[in-house]
Motif scaffolding. Structure first.
Motif, PDB file in Angstrom:
ATOM      1  N   LEU A 376     -27.100  67.619 -26.647  1.00  0.00           N
ATOM      2  CA  LEU A 376     -27.244  67.709 -25.192  1.00  0.00           C
ATOM      3  C   LEU A 376     -28.406  68.615 -24.805  1.00  0.00           C
ATOM      4  O   LEU A 376     -29.165  68.300 -23.871  1.00  0.00           O
ATOM      5  CB  LEU A 376     -25.945  68.214 -24.564  1.00  0.00           C
ATOM      6  N   THR A 377     -28.556  69.730 -25.484  1.00  0.00           N
ATOM      7  CA  THR A 377     -29.635  70.657 -25.142  1.00  0.00           C
ATOM      8  C   THR A 377     -31.003  69.993 -25.308  1.00  0.00           C
ATOM      9  O   THR A 377     -31.842  70.028 -24.402  1.00  0.00           O
ATOM     10  CB  THR A 377     -29.567  71.921 -26.012  1.00  0.00           C
ATOM     11  N   VAL A 378     -31.213  69.378 -26.467  1.00  0.00           N
ATOM     12  CA  VAL A 378     -32.491  68.715 -26.720  1.00  0.00           C
ATOM     13  C   VAL A 378     -32.694  67.543 -25.758  1.00  0.00           C
ATOM     14  O   VAL A 378     -33.770  67.376 -25.171  1.00  0.00           O
ATOM     15  CB  VAL A 378     -32.573  68.228 -28.186  1.00  0.00           C
ATOM     16  N   GLY A 379     -31.661  66.733 -25.590  1.00  0.00           N
ATOM     17  CA  GLY A 379     -31.780  65.544 -24.747  1.00  0.00           C
ATOM     18  C   GLY A 379     -32.009  65.874 -23.282  1.00  0.00           C
ATOM     19  O   GLY A 379     -32.899  65.290 -22.635  1.00  0.00           O
ATOM     20  N   LEU A 380     -31.231  66.832 -22.742  1.00  0.00           N
ATOM     21  CA  LEU A 380     -31.353  67.152 -21.323  1.00  0.00           C
ATOM     22  C   LEU A 380     -32.646  67.888 -21.012  1.00  0.00           C
ATOM     23  O   LEU A 380     -33.259  67.658 -19.958  1.00  0.00           O
ATOM     24  CB  LEU A 380     -30.144  67.979 -20.871  1.00  0.00           C
ATOM     25  N   VAL A 381     -33.076  68.772 -21.900  1.00  0.00           N
ATOM     26  CA  VAL A 381     -34.365  69.437 -21.693  1.00  0.00           C
ATOM     27  C   VAL A 381     -35.481  68.393 -21.708  1.00  0.00           C
ATOM     28  O   VAL A 381     -36.418  68.447 -20.902  1.00  0.00           O
ATOM     29  CB  VAL A 381     -34.606  70.512 -22.777  1.00  0.00           C
ATOM     30  N   GLY A 382     -35.364  67.411 -22.605  1.00  0.00           N
ATOM     31  CA  GLY A 382     -36.355  66.329 -22.639  1.00  0.00           C
ATOM     32  C   GLY A 382     -36.382  65.534 -21.351  1.00  0.00           C
ATOM     33  O   GLY A 382     -37.456  65.181 -20.848  1.00  0.00           O
ATOM     34  N   VAL A 383     -35.199  65.255 -20.781  1.00  0.00           N
ATOM     35  CA  VAL A 383     -35.128  64.514 -19.518  1.00  0.00           C
ATOM     36  C   VAL A 383     -35.793  65.309 -18.395  1.00  0.00           C
ATOM     37  O   VAL A 383     -36.566  64.758 -17.593  1.00  0.00           O
ATOM     38  CB  VAL A 383     -33.657  64.211 -19.162  1.00  0.00           C
ATOM     39  N   LEU A 384     -35.513  66.610 -18.333  1.00  0.00           N
ATOM     40  CA  LEU A 384     -36.101  67.441 -17.275  1.00  0.00           C
ATOM     41  C   LEU A 384     -37.622  67.530 -17.418  1.00  0.00           C
ATOM     42  O   LEU A 384     -38.352  67.494 -16.421  1.00  0.00           O
ATOM     43  CB  LEU A 384     -35.475  68.846 -17.310  1.00  0.00           C
ATOM     44  N   LEU A 385     -38.097  67.649 -18.644  1.00  0.00           N
ATOM     45  CA  LEU A 385     -39.546  67.679 -18.862  1.00  0.00           C
ATOM     46  C   LEU A 385     -40.177  66.338 -18.507  1.00  0.00           C
ATOM     47  O   LEU A 385     -41.291  66.285 -17.956  1.00  0.00           O
ATOM     48  CB  LEU A 385     -39.852  68.037 -20.321  1.00  0.00           C
ATOM     49  N   LEU A 386     -39.470  65.252 -18.799  1.00  0.00           N
ATOM     50  CA  LEU A 386     -39.966  63.919 -18.457  1.00  0.00           C
ATOM     51  C   LEU A 386     -40.099  63.761 -16.945  1.00  0.00           C
ATOM     52  O   LEU A 386     -41.070  63.186 -16.444  1.00  0.00           O
ATOM     53  CB  LEU A 386     -39.035  62.853 -19.032  1.00  0.00           C
ATOM     54  N   LEU A 387     -39.107  64.280 -16.205  1.00  0.00           N
ATOM     55  CA  LEU A 387     -39.161  64.212 -14.742  1.00  0.00           C
ATOM     56  C   LEU A 387     -40.292  65.058 -14.171  1.00  0.00           C
ATOM     57  O   LEU A 387     -40.747  64.811 -13.047  1.00  0.00           O
ATOM     58  CB  LEU A 387     -37.817  64.673 -14.155  1.00  0.00           C
ATOM     59  N   THR A 388     -40.746  66.038 -14.933  1.00  0.00           N
ATOM     60  CA  THR A 388     -41.812  66.924 -14.461  1.00  0.00           C
ATOM     61  C   THR A 388     -43.190  66.276 -14.576  1.00  0.00           C
ATOM     62  O   THR A 388     -44.129  66.667 -13.865  1.00  0.00           O
ATOM     63  CB  THR A 388     -41.793  68.243 -15.262  1.00  0.00           C
ATOM     64  N   ILE A 389     -43.337  65.283 -15.428  1.00  0.00           N
ATOM     65  CA  ILE A 389     -44.644  64.683 -15.731  1.00  0.00           C
ATOM     66  C   ILE A 389     -45.409  64.229 -14.483  1.00  0.00           C
ATOM     67  O   ILE A 389     -46.623  64.477 -14.368  1.00  0.00           O
ATOM     68  CB  ILE A 389     -44.482  63.514 -16.725  1.00  0.00           C
ATOM     69  N   PRO A 390     -44.769  63.553 -13.497  1.00  0.00           N
ATOM     70  CA  PRO A 390     -45.548  63.111 -12.313  1.00  0.00           C
ATOM     71  C   PRO A 390     -46.236  64.244 -11.565  1.00  0.00           C
ATOM     72  O   PRO A 390     -47.192  63.998 -10.819  1.00  0.00           O
ATOM     73  CB  PRO A 390     -44.481  62.440 -11.428  1.00  0.00           C
ATOM     74  N   LEU A 391     -45.782  65.484 -11.762  1.00  0.00           N
ATOM     75  CA  LEU A 391     -46.387  66.614 -11.068  1.00  0.00           C
ATOM     76  C   LEU A 391     -47.862  66.753 -11.400  1.00  0.00           C
ATOM     77  O   LEU A 391     -48.644  67.294 -10.606  1.00  0.00           O
ATOM     78  CB  LEU A 391     -45.638  67.905 -11.434  1.00  0.00           C
ATOM     79  N   GLY A 392     -48.262  66.223 -12.570  1.00  0.00           N
ATOM     80  CA  GLY A 392     -49.672  66.281 -12.945  1.00  0.00           C
ATOM     81  C   GLY A 392     -50.576  65.506 -12.006  1.00  0.00           C
ATOM     82  O   GLY A 392     -51.784  65.761 -11.947  1.00  0.00           O
ATOM     83  N   GLY A 393     -50.028  64.568 -11.237  1.00  0.00           N
ATOM     84  CA  GLY A 393     -50.827  63.780 -10.301  1.00  0.00           C
ATOM     85  C   GLY A 393     -50.748  64.253  -8.871  1.00  0.00           C
ATOM     86  O   GLY A 393     -51.130  63.520  -7.952  1.00  0.00           O
ATOM     87  N   VAL A 394     -50.264  65.475  -8.641  1.00  0.00           N
ATOM     88  CA  VAL A 394     -50.115  65.975  -7.279  1.00  0.00           C
ATOM     89  C   VAL A 394     -51.480  66.153  -6.619  1.00  0.00           C
ATOM     90  O   VAL A 394     -52.462  66.504  -7.265  1.00  0.00           O
ATOM     91  CB  VAL A 394     -49.331  67.314  -7.281  1.00  0.00           C
ATOM     92  N   LYS A 395     -51.537  65.854  -5.327  1.00  0.00           N
ATOM     93  CA  LYS A 395     -52.754  66.008  -4.538  1.00  0.00           C
ATOM     94  C   LYS A 395     -52.434  66.810  -3.293  1.00  0.00           C
ATOM     95  O   LYS A 395     -51.321  66.730  -2.758  1.00  0.00           O
ATOM     96  CB  LYS A 395     -53.319  64.643  -4.143  1.00  0.00           C
ATOM     97  N   PHE A 396     -53.426  67.547  -2.813  1.00  0.00           N
ATOM     98  CA  PHE A 396     -53.222  68.398  -1.650  1.00  0.00           C
ATOM     99  C   PHE A 396     -54.204  68.042  -0.542  1.00  0.00           C
ATOM    100  O   PHE A 396     -55.328  67.599  -0.804  1.00  0.00           O
ATOM    101  CB  PHE A 396     -53.387  69.873  -2.031  1.00  0.00           C
ATOM    102  N   GLY A 397     -53.771  68.274   0.675  1.00  0.00           N
ATOM    103  CA  GLY A 397     -54.617  68.009   1.830  1.00  0.00           C
ATOM    104  C   GLY A 397     -54.169  68.842   3.013  1.00  0.00           C
ATOM    105  O   GLY A 397     -53.193  69.593   2.940  1.00  0.00           O
ATOM    106  N   GLY A 398     -54.878  68.683   4.135  1.00  0.00           N
ATOM    107  CA  GLY A 398     -54.540  69.430   5.335  1.00  0.00           C
ATOM    108  C   GLY A 398     -53.595  68.654   6.236  1.00  0.00           C
ATOM    109  O   GLY A 398     -53.308  67.477   6.015  1.00  0.00           O
ATOM    110  N   ILE A 399     -53.115  69.308   7.272  1.00  0.00           N
ATOM    111  CA  ILE A 399     -52.192  68.677   8.209  1.00  0.00           C
ATOM    112  C   ILE A 399     -52.975  67.730   9.117  1.00  0.00           C
ATOM    113  O   ILE A 399     -54.045  68.066   9.634  1.00  0.00           O
ATOM    114  CB  ILE A 399     -51.434  69.748   9.026  1.00  0.00           C
ATOM    115  N   ASN A 400     -52.438  66.526   9.296  1.00  0.00           N
ATOM    116  CA  ASN A 400     -53.094  65.526  10.132  1.00  0.00           C
ATOM    117  C   ASN A 400     -52.065  64.480  10.556  1.00  0.00           C
ATOM    118  O   ASN A 400     -50.866  64.641  10.317  1.00  0.00           O
ATOM    119  CB  ASN A 400     -54.268  64.873   9.393  1.00  0.00           C
TER     120      ASN A 400
END
Length: 783
Positions: A376-400
């Protein structure tokens, strides 16, 4: 301290609620009702940034640039309509002049195609033309002036054509309206939904009303506190939505914990006074510690320069503190007044003793997690890290305007204006040039600036030279290029002149720079502060380290899900928003909120594990006891918070959706994957190392975190619940202390009994309960 307050709350049970309710009511009536007039739409920029300094120079020399405040876009409905005809021009000008003349304090000036027939104010094919309305005032005065003429602007009509209202101030007004609607939606939809859920959790109407009482008082008190803060410092309108969301959700959560513990005490055979005392000394103290953890996480927002984040921090910390204080100050006295009537109007029975809870499904889940700890420890940590991957594509901008729903009328109007007049922008990038006397710097700056690619057209002089200051303006064709273009413009260097980049695009870029500059310090502050506080609460340095790791994993997974939704566009059509860059301050805000909530639940969970360990339980027994006795409550608290967040999830503002769905994702992950499975599994792998701490940490923890004495009934002579109810009439006598029971500590303690075995109908001594758990564990193993 908490034990003493429990006695005071019982003794003055008729006075305390009246005083607290009266104070909250006066606070709301005297200052809370003025909150709407004191809120601000400002505070998104870095006050120390280059763009802010440039804007101030422009304003000091030329006054505020109001050219993009309001745009009245007129688009013909069919080719037969001639927008340049005398009839149309006269009719439109009459209506616009009527608004200007009747609102001289709100309207500074107007510039209209229908008045001067300037070619740049109408499209080449004559299908659309516009007028701009410049408003009086600066900062928040501008939006207030717009509100005064908003209805009149929307009432302008042109036969055969559609009139739409756009512009920077109109967009700000639409965002402000959306945020105000969020509060009403939470009160109209959120509170009734929470009430139904509380009835399902408690099975009793009276018990369900207790957390709601704290929630309502928290909303009213928070408005009063915010209003006081707004009179001292700038408080952004967005802060009210965040404060209401956090204040209402946590107030109900804290009330839930208090009510659950009080009913548990009654189920264990305590009389009312003892139950009130024990509830305050255990659950009350844990609520205060939990609120402190959330406040610490939110205080990290004060590291950032934006006034918006500071105002949210002030307001949210006040709301969380108020929620905790109301739970600890009001509820014990209300419990004392109600006595056993807390279960009045019971629709179905939900009460159970600790032994029933530990042997229920809530106890079997952590037992399963511990048996399969490595997998469970290995599997669940892997799932949480997998869910984190999209964060690499985050983009920022101003209010509009893209923060409004795609079908919002103001956003549609702004999009139509940008499409019809691509070379014009209501949010241009600006160059503020301060030159020495006798130099020709402006021309050189002009040439270098126009060499930058990605502009809607060449830079134009928006403010001719005055007092040595000149302002050039141009639009940016694609907002995704803001960062590149602003940085290229910053590289312009001309002898004899200072060139400052300003405008909304520059403000957004500098906001992102501030984020990445301060974010590492924010994370360091949160981690160190929570580690120290949790070490003092738990008496261990391993458990806080584990908590920090779990919180970071949960926060990362949450941010990954949010990036997947709001940047990549998953669910955009379903939830009616446009995917795109995020506002960097909102990302920082969600990090603080999610980390704080995760730490909040960690305190409730691990405190009961520490309690069991203090009474001689093995590590696995303590894990099972702590998880079982808090699993149902944490799940119910998370469900209630999700309902509250769900009300804000219907917000028309993308920023509020982002926070609401972020909290929902964090709560689901935290209450299921982390608290019920990953924490028991990881602690089972750590074994006895979980409890290690230097001696000095243990000593401080004993003084700060484990010094409350709970009144516990001797199990060999414990009364039945019925007998305890009869004894309530004599509970005004001083509480009797006996040496036959040990000191109980933290939320949910059961005193270890040195006497004989448990009475059949009385509470089970902790030692015997642990023995039963061990027998169950062995039976599970055999099974």
């Amino acid at each position: 301290m908490f034990t003493r307050w429990g006695d005071i709350a019982y003794r003055w049970r008729r006075v305390v609620p009246v005083i607290v309710v009266a104070v909250i009511a006066l606070l709301y009536l005297l200052v809370g009702t003025k909150l709407g007039d004191r809120m601000s739409s400002e505070g998104w920029d870095d006050p120390h940034s280059e763009s802010t300094r440039a804007a101030q120079i422009e304003q000091d020399v030329f006054g505020r640039d109001a050219s993009g405040d309001v745009i009245l876009l007129v688009t013909r409905d069919n080719p037969d309509t001639d927008l340049s005809s005398e009839e149309v021009r006269t009719d439109f000008t009459r209506q616009l002049n009527a608004i200007s003349s009747s609102h001289p304090d709100q309207v500074r000036q107007t510039l209209s195609y229908f008045d001067g027939q300037q070619a740049q104010l109408i499209t080449d094919d004559g299908s659309a033309a516009f007028a701009s309305v410049s408003l009086q005032g600066v900062e928040d005065e501008v939006l207030k002036n717009y509100r005064e003429i908003e209805d009149a602007l929307h009432s302008i009509e042109v036969p055969g054509a559609t009139v739409e209202v756009a512009g920077a101030t109109a967009v700000s007004g639409a965002l402000d309206t959306g945020m105000s609607d969020d509060i009403a939606r939470a009160e109209v939809i959120g509170l009734p939904a929470v009430a139904l859920l509380l009835i399902l959790v408690f099975g009793s109407v009276v018990a369900a009303c207790m957390p709601l009482l704290v929630g309502v008082l928290s909303i009213l008190g928070s408005m009063g506190v915010l209003s006081l803060l707004a009179d001292i410092t700038m408080v952004n309108t967005f802060a009210q939505s965040v404060v209401t969301l956090l204040g209402l959700g946590l107030a109900i959560d804290y009330g839930l914990f208090m009510v659950s513990r009080y009913r548990e005490e009654l189920a264990e055979g305590r009389d009312v006074r003892t139950a009130v005392r024990n509830t305050t000394a255990s659950a009350g103290k844990t609520v205060v510690f939990s609120a402190l953890m959330v406040a610490v996480a939110l205080s990290s927002l004060l590291l950032f320069p934006q006034a918006f984040l500071k105002s949210v921090a002030y307001g949210a910390i006040s709301a969380v503190g108020l929620a905790a204080l109301l739970s600890v100050f009001v509820l014990p006295s209300v419990f004392a007044l109600l006595g056993r009537n807390i279960d009045k109007w019971t629709l179905f029975h939900r009460g159970r003793t600790k032994e029933d809870t530990v042997n229920s499904w809530w106890g079997r889940v952590p037992a399963f997690a511990m048996r399969h700890a490595k997998v469970l420890t290995v599997g669940l940590v892997g799932v949480l890290l997998l869910l984190t991957i999209p964060l690499g594509g985050v983009k920022f901008g101003g209010i509009n305007e893209t923060f409004l729903p795609p079908d919002d009328t103001t956003r549609v109007a702004q999009n139509n204006f940008d499409e019809n007049f691509p070379e014009l922008r209501t949010d241009p990038v600006k160059l503020v040039i301060r030159q020495d006397d006798g130099t020709s710097a402006v021309g050189q700056v002009y040439q270098q600036a126009n060499a930058v690619e990605g502009l809607t057209g060449q830079f134009q002089v928006s403010q001719p030279t005055k007092d040595g200051v000149t302002v050039l303006s141009a639009g940016i064709a694609d907002r995704d290029d803001n960062d590149r273009i602003v940085n290229e413009l910053r590289d312009i260097k001309v002898d004899g002149a200072e060139v400052l980049v300003a405008g909304t695009p520059a403000m957004g870029v500098e906001s992102i720079d501030a984020l990445f500059g301060k974010l590492p310090w924010m994370l360091l502050y949160i981690i160190v502060a929570t580690f120290i506080l949790l070490s003092l609460v738990f008496g261990s340095v391993i458990l806080p380290a584990k908590a920090v790791i779990m919180n970071l994993l949960g926060t990362g997974a949450t941010l990954g899900i949010l990036t997947w939704m709001f940047v990549d566009g998953f669910g955009a059509d379903l939830f009616n928003f446009s995917p795109g860059p995020l506002m960097s301050p909102v990302l920082v805000l969600i990090v603080a909120i999610v980390y704080g909530l995760s730490t909040d639940y960690e305190v409730f969970l691990v405190s009961r594990m520490v309690e069991a360990r203090a009474h001689g339980a093995s590590t696995k027994e303590a894990i099972r006891f702590g998880t079982a006795t808090t699993g149902g409550i944490i799940t119910a608290a998370a469900a209630i918070m999700i309902v509250v967040c769900g009300a804000f999830g219907f917000s028309s503002i993308v920023m509020m959706k982002y926070i609401a769905f972020g909290m929902i994702a964090a709560l689901v992950i935290d209450a299921t994957i982390i608290r019920m499975l990953l924490v028991p599994a990881l602690m089972a792998l750590l074994r006895e190392d979980c409890w290690w701490a230097p001696t000095w940490v243990t000593r401080i923890s004993e003084k700060i975190g484990h010094n409350e004495r709970l009144e516990v009934v001797d199990a060999s002579t414990a009364p039945t619940p019925a007998a305890a109810e009869r004894s309530d009439e004599g509970s005004e006598r001083s509480l009797r202390r006996t040496s036959a029971v040990s000191v109980a500590t933290e939320d949910g303690n059961v005193g270890a009994n040195s006497g004989a075995g448990a009475h059949e109908d009385g509470p089970v001594p902790f030692a015997e309960l642990m023995a039963r758990l061990e027998r169950d564990r062995r039976n599970d193993r055999k099974g």
